[in-house]
Design a protein around this motif. Structure first.
Motif, PDB file in Angstrom:
ATOM      1  N   VAL A  66       0.827  -1.211   0.000  1.00  0.00           N
ATOM      2  CA  VAL A  66       0.000   0.000   0.000  1.00  0.00           C
ATOM      3  C   VAL A  66       0.862   1.262   0.000  1.00  0.00           C
ATOM      4  O   VAL A  66       0.645   2.167  -0.823  1.00  0.00           O
ATOM      5  CB  VAL A  66      -0.998  -0.009   1.164  1.00  0.00           C
ATOM      6  CG1 VAL A  66      -1.618   1.374   1.361  1.00  0.00           C
ATOM      7  CG2 VAL A  66      -2.102  -1.032   0.902  1.00  0.00           C
ATOM      8  N   PRO A  67       1.876   1.371   0.864  1.00  0.00           N
ATOM      9  CA  PRO A  67       2.721   2.579   0.772  1.00  0.00           C
ATOM     10  C   PRO A  67       3.506   2.662  -0.534  1.00  0.00           C
ATOM     11  O   PRO A  67       3.734   3.764  -1.048  1.00  0.00           O
ATOM     12  CB  PRO A  67       3.647   2.473   1.990  1.00  0.00           C
ATOM     13  CG  PRO A  67       3.444   1.135   2.565  1.00  0.00           C
ATOM     14  CD  PRO A  67       2.155   0.594   2.078  1.00  0.00           C
ATOM     15  N   TRP A  68       3.900   1.513  -1.081  1.00  0.00           N
ATOM     16  CA  TRP A  68       4.621   1.558  -2.353  1.00  0.00           C
ATOM     17  C   TRP A  68       3.727   2.120  -3.450  1.00  0.00           C
ATOM     18  O   TRP A  68       4.135   3.021  -4.198  1.00  0.00           O
ATOM     19  CB  TRP A  68       5.112   0.154  -2.736  1.00  0.00           C
ATOM     20  CG  TRP A  68       5.987   0.159  -3.958  1.00  0.00           C
ATOM     21  CD1 TRP A  68       7.345   0.342  -3.995  1.00  0.00           C
ATOM     22  CD2 TRP A  68       5.559   0.018  -5.326  1.00  0.00           C
ATOM     23  NE1 TRP A  68       7.796   0.311  -5.304  1.00  0.00           N
ATOM     24  CE2 TRP A  68       6.718   0.118  -6.139  1.00  0.00           C
ATOM     25  CE3 TRP A  68       4.330  -0.184  -5.938  1.00  0.00           C
ATOM     26  CZ2 TRP A  68       6.670   0.023  -7.526  1.00  0.00           C
ATOM     27  CZ3 TRP A  68       4.269  -0.279  -7.326  1.00  0.00           C
ATOM     28  CH2 TRP A  68       5.432  -0.180  -8.110  1.00  0.00           C
ATOM     29  N   TRP A  69       2.506   1.617  -3.586  1.00  0.00           N
ATOM     30  CA  TRP A  69       1.594   2.134  -4.605  1.00  0.00           C
ATOM     31  C   TRP A  69       1.193   3.580  -4.319  1.00  0.00           C
ATOM     32  O   TRP A  69       1.000   4.376  -5.255  1.00  0.00           O
ATOM     33  CB  TRP A  69       0.356   1.243  -4.702  1.00  0.00           C
ATOM     34  CG  TRP A  69       0.578   0.033  -5.560  1.00  0.00           C
ATOM     35  CD1 TRP A  69       0.767  -1.260  -5.143  1.00  0.00           C
ATOM     36  CD2 TRP A  69       0.672   0.003  -6.984  1.00  0.00           C
ATOM     37  NE1 TRP A  69       0.966  -2.086  -6.220  1.00  0.00           N
ATOM     38  CE2 TRP A  69       0.905  -1.343  -7.366  1.00  0.00           C
ATOM     39  CE3 TRP A  69       0.580   0.973  -7.974  1.00  0.00           C
ATOM     40  CZ2 TRP A  69       1.046  -1.725  -8.700  1.00  0.00           C
ATOM     41  CZ3 TRP A  69       0.704   0.588  -9.305  1.00  0.00           C
ATOM     42  CH2 TRP A  69       0.938  -0.742  -9.652  1.00  0.00           C
ATOM     43  N   SER A  70       1.102   3.955  -3.063  1.00  0.00           N
ATOM     44  CA  SER A  70       0.797   5.346  -2.717  1.00  0.00           C
ATOM     45  C   SER A  70       1.890   6.275  -3.210  1.00  0.00           C
ATOM     46  O   SER A  70       1.617   7.361  -3.742  1.00  0.00           O
ATOM     47  CB  SER A  70       0.617   5.488  -1.199  1.00  0.00           C
ATOM     48  OG  SER A  70      -0.492   4.744  -0.744  1.00  0.00           O
ATOM     49  N   ASP A  71       3.139   5.856  -3.055  1.00  0.00           N
ATOM     50  CA  ASP A  71       4.260   6.657  -3.556  1.00  0.00           C
ATOM     51  C   ASP A  71       4.227   6.749  -5.080  1.00  0.00           C
ATOM     52  O   ASP A  71       4.534   7.799  -5.659  1.00  0.00           O
ATOM     53  CB  ASP A  71       5.586   6.031  -3.111  1.00  0.00           C
ATOM     54  CG  ASP A  71       5.860   6.234  -1.634  1.00  0.00           C
ATOM     55  OD1 ASP A  71       5.204   7.096  -1.018  1.00  0.00           O
ATOM     56  OD2 ASP A  71       6.719   5.506  -1.093  1.00  0.00           O
ATOM     57  N   VAL A  72       3.852   5.660  -5.753  1.00  0.00           N
ATOM     58  CA  VAL A  72       3.764   5.684  -7.219  1.00  0.00           C
ATOM     59  C   VAL A  72       2.709   6.683  -7.673  1.00  0.00           C
ATOM     60  O   VAL A  72       2.921   7.461  -8.609  1.00  0.00           O
ATOM     61  CB  VAL A  72       3.438   4.269  -7.754  1.00  0.00           C
ATOM     62  CG1 VAL A  72       3.066   4.317  -9.236  1.00  0.00           C
ATOM     63  CG2 VAL A  72       4.618   3.329  -7.529  1.00  0.00           C
ATOM     64  N   ALA A  73       1.544   6.678  -7.010  1.00  0.00           N
ATOM     65  CA  ALA A  73       0.426   7.530  -7.437  1.00  0.00           C
ATOM     66  C   ALA A  73       0.571   8.980  -7.005  1.00  0.00           C
ATOM     67  O   ALA A  73      -0.029   9.870  -7.621  1.00  0.00           O
ATOM     68  CB  ALA A  73      -0.887   6.966  -6.896  1.00  0.00           C
ATOM     69  N   ALA A  74       1.341   9.248  -5.978  1.00  0.00           N
ATOM     70  CA  ALA A  74       1.432  10.592  -5.413  1.00  0.00           C
ATOM     71  C   ALA A  74       1.858  11.604  -6.468  1.00  0.00           C
ATOM     72  O   ALA A  74       2.852  11.414  -7.178  1.00  0.00           O
ATOM     73  CB  ALA A  74       2.419  10.601  -4.249  1.00  0.00           C
ATOM     74  N   GLY A  75       1.085  12.688  -6.590  1.00  0.00           N
ATOM     75  CA  GLY A  75       1.423  13.786  -7.483  1.00  0.00           C
ATOM     76  C   GLY A  75       1.135  13.536  -8.951  1.00  0.00           C
ATOM     77  O   GLY A  75       1.429  14.400  -9.780  1.00  0.00           O
ATOM     78  N   THR A  76       0.561  12.394  -9.290  1.00  0.00           N
ATOM     79  CA  THR A  76       0.329  12.068 -10.701  1.00  0.00           C
ATOM     80  C   THR A  76      -1.057  12.464 -11.185  1.00  0.00           C
ATOM     81  O   THR A  76      -1.290  12.537 -12.395  1.00  0.00           O
ATOM     82  CB  THR A  76       0.494  10.559 -10.937  1.00  0.00           C
ATOM     83  OG1 THR A  76      -0.530   9.849 -10.220  1.00  0.00           O
ATOM     84  CG2 THR A  76       1.864  10.078 -10.496  1.00  0.00           C
ATOM     85  N   GLY A  77      -1.999  12.654 -10.271  1.00  0.00           N
ATOM     86  CA  GLY A  77      -3.382  12.881 -10.661  1.00  0.00           C
ATOM     87  C   GLY A  77      -4.123  11.589 -10.956  1.00  0.00           C
ATOM     88  O   GLY A  77      -5.316  11.608 -11.274  1.00  0.00           O
ATOM     89  N   THR A  78      -3.436  10.465 -10.865  1.00  0.00           N
ATOM     90  CA  THR A  78      -4.069   9.160 -11.060  1.00  0.00           C
ATOM     91  C   THR A  78      -4.635   8.680  -9.733  1.00  0.00           C
ATOM     92  O   THR A  78      -3.917   8.626  -8.730  1.00  0.00           O
ATOM     93  CB  THR A  78      -3.056   8.126 -11.582  1.00  0.00           C
ATOM     94  OG1 THR A  78      -2.472   8.601 -12.795  1.00  0.00           O
ATOM     95  CG2 THR A  78      -3.725   6.787 -11.834  1.00  0.00           C
ATOM     96  N   GLN A  79      -5.910   8.353  -9.726  1.00  0.00           N
ATOM     97  CA  GLN A  79      -6.550   7.847  -8.522  1.00  0.00           C
ATOM     98  C   GLN A  79      -5.999   6.452  -8.194  1.00  0.00           C
ATOM     99  O   GLN A  79      -5.701   5.657  -9.092  1.00  0.00           O
ATOM    100  CB  GLN A  79      -8.056   7.734  -8.728  1.00  0.00           C
ATOM    101  CG  GLN A  79      -8.736   9.030  -9.136  1.00  0.00           C
ATOM    102  CD  GLN A  79      -9.187   9.844  -7.949  1.00  0.00           C
ATOM    103  OE1 GLN A  79     -10.018   9.421  -7.167  1.00  0.00           O
ATOM    104  NE2 GLN A  79      -8.628  11.034  -7.830  1.00  0.00           N
ATOM    105  N   LEU A  80      -5.892   6.143  -6.908  1.00  0.00           N
ATOM    106  CA  LEU A  80      -5.448   4.832  -6.449  1.00  0.00           C
ATOM    107  C   LEU A  80      -6.566   4.180  -5.654  1.00  0.00           C
ATOM    108  O   LEU A  80      -6.965   4.668  -4.599  1.00  0.00           O
ATOM    109  CB  LEU A  80      -4.191   4.963  -5.577  1.00  0.00           C
ATOM    110  CG  LEU A  80      -3.710   3.690  -4.885  1.00  0.00           C
ATOM    111  CD1 LEU A  80      -3.351   2.611  -5.912  1.00  0.00           C
ATOM    112  CD2 LEU A  80      -2.508   3.997  -3.976  1.00  0.00           C
TER     113      LEU A  80
END
Length: 529
Positions: free
Chosen positions: A336-350
């Motif tokens: 969960v934190p790994w995917w959160s870091d991937v999505a952060a700042g991208t505008g892509t919903q997780l």
């Protein structure tokens, strides 16, 4: 869903669920008051629930996993079963369904490109006697739920004999498009004509039906070996690539990028996303990868899921995190934190794909016998603001609620309503018109509100807020004040069963919600009398 996960649950499931005064002075509009609906949260004791949250479930049709429960049911039986799934979604506090309408290069609508699905009638190409997709969308919206159309882009058949396909099936007319592998048939993703064709086949549903989202699961290339025989296509189209894997990965990237362009041109207000296998790459393989040691979508399926998010090719990603907290090779608490870091700042919903099918199921590790395992997942998610909700696989397991695992999720996390997520790229679009709330009167059983839609178009939903009186202007960012999200009508009545009784006093506001999730300014306040 991953192929191993899907195979573990390929079973027919029989359905068992068939689960509205005196106005106060007008208050300033949300915009004039500086109110932001999107900040979510406010001061106050206790956990503040999210104002917006994806709460979805997958309804699988391949092999009649969920709906229809078996092939050959009458149209009326199919309709009744589907309404039961919608009742279940409402009863569990969900706000969206993801329905598989193209499971094996076939269709749950009168497609211009592919035959009727065998999972409807038992015979591929046979007309079921009605338009299932039109029915699905209309009934889902009638209940105020979002309908996401779930497609499998390349799987052609769950068996490997092309002669068993319908005579007019594109795979029969273009045998060079077909690759047999693992007892199934697939379209070859490396042939440009195939990629264009499958996009047209899916966009046929997107353009003709009032869906809310276009959704892929994780079936791209089925394997990273030459046992999937695409050597001829590689020889023809693979020049300039260092190896077969790089070429295959580019083919999948092209599908994703081109689908985004098609969807944005045709239906810019629908959501486009993918639910991939939950591990992009392991850290031992790539320093950017997760602290895991499981199957890697980048390598095994040729799906650069992290790259799609970072490049902005998706509106949302819903990784299938089908592991328990503390699992040694794939720990939910690390992914969960790994995917959160991937999505952060991208505008892509997780949004997170949750394994309802594992909870309490025979043969699973002991950790899946904990009734609160899935609830603990959502509690962990609360520490990561990038996580905007969850989708449950699959609807049959949401219904069955083995060991009370789904009940624990509902009582721990879904007791209050939640608005659907709003895609950042749509937030600045035109909001619906402010509704009218002329009456809030005490009746036996609660407080009845009369709600009127303004303007020519009836909104998708009404969000109803209740505040104590006299407590000053209400906080529309605090989801604890949101008491209901209901399907809208031109002139409707809705009863608040928990409205103030006796001498208790409260006032209400209603907000109109459009299909994209945008909100109107709140109605004038109306005090319960």
């Amino acid at each position: 869903m991953s192929s191993s996960s899907r195979r573990a649950v390929l079973r027919g499931l029989a359905l068992a669920v068939s689960a509205t005064a005196v106005s106060l002075p007008g208050r300033a509009s949300a915009a004039a008051s500086g109110i932001s609906y999107e900040t979510g949260g406010s001061s106050g004791a206790g956990r503040v629930p999210p104002l917006r949250q994806m709460r979805g479930m997958w309804i699988a049709s391949v092999a009649n996993i969920n709906w229809p429960s078996r092939a050959g049911l009458s149209a009326e039986q199919q309709k009744a079963e589907y309404l039961g799934w919608l009742d279940l979604a409402r009863a569990r506090g969900l706000n969206a369904v993801f329905v598989q309408i193209r499971p094996t290069a076939d269709a749950f609508w009168p497609s211009r490109y592919e035959p009727w699905s065998q999972y409807l009638t038992g015979v591929q190409g046979r007309d079921p006697g009605y338009d299932p997709l039109a029915f699905l969308v209309a009934e889902t919206h009638r209940r105020g739920l979002a309908f996401h159309a779930w497609f499998n882009p390349y799987r052609v058949s769950m068996q490997d004999d092309p002669a068993l396909l319908h005579p007019d099936h594109p795979g029969r007319r273009h045998p060079d498009w077909i690759v047999p592998y693992g007892g199934k048939l697939y379209y070859n993703p490396g042939i440009p004509e195939v990629r264009g064709f499958v996009q047209l086949a899916m966009m046929d549903a997107v353009t003709r039906y009032d869906i809310d989202g276009l959704h892929f699961d994780d079936y791209f290339y089925p394997v990273n070996t030459t046992a999937f025989d695409d050597a001829e296509a590689y020889a023809r189209y693979g020049a300039g690539f260092p190896d077969l894997a790089a070429w295959r990965r580019e083919n999948v990237d092209l599908l994703v990028r081109e689908m985004q362009r098609r969807v944005r041109r045709a239906k810019p207000e629908i959501a486009w996303g993918i639910s991939p296998s939950g591990i992009w790459r392991n850290r031992a393989t790539d320093p950017l990868g997760s602290e895991t040691s499981g199957g890697q979508s980048y390598d095994n399926l040729h799906a650069d899921t992290r790259g799609w998010v970072r490049k902005g090719w998706l509106d949302y990603i819903a990784p299938q995190l089908y592991w328990y907290i503390g699992q040694s090779n794939a720990d939910y608490a690390k992914l969960v934190p790994w995917w959160s870091d991937v999505a952060a700042g991208t505008g892509t919903q997780l949004w997170i794909g949750q394994a309802a099918y594992k909870a309490g199921a025979a043969g699973q590790p002991a950790e899946w016998s904990r009734p609160d395992e899935l609830s603990r997942h959502l509690t962990l998610n609360e520490g990561h603001p990038e996580v905007g909700g969850d989708i449950w696989y699959n609807s049959g397991d949401v219904r069955d609620d083995r060991i009370g695992s789904i009940s624990a999720v509902v009582t721990g996390h879904y007791t209050r309503p939640a608005l659907s997520p709003l895609l950042p790229r749509l937030a600045s679009g035109q909001a619906p018109e402010r509704p009218l709330l002329p009456v809030a009167r005490r009746v036996p059983g609660g407080v009845e509100l009369r709600i009127l839609a303004a303007g020519r178009r009836v909104p998708f939903q009404f969000a109803i807020f209740r505040f104590d009186w006299p407590a000053g202007p209400g906080d529309f960012t605090d989801a604890r004040n949101l008491i209901a999200v209901v399907p809208a009508a031109r002139d409707m009545r809705w009863t608040d069963p928990a409205g103030p009784g006796g001498t208790g006093r409260a006032y209400y506001h209603v907000v109109a919600v459009d299909r994209a999730g945008r909100l109107s300014p709140p109605s004038d306040a109306c005090r319960a009398r």
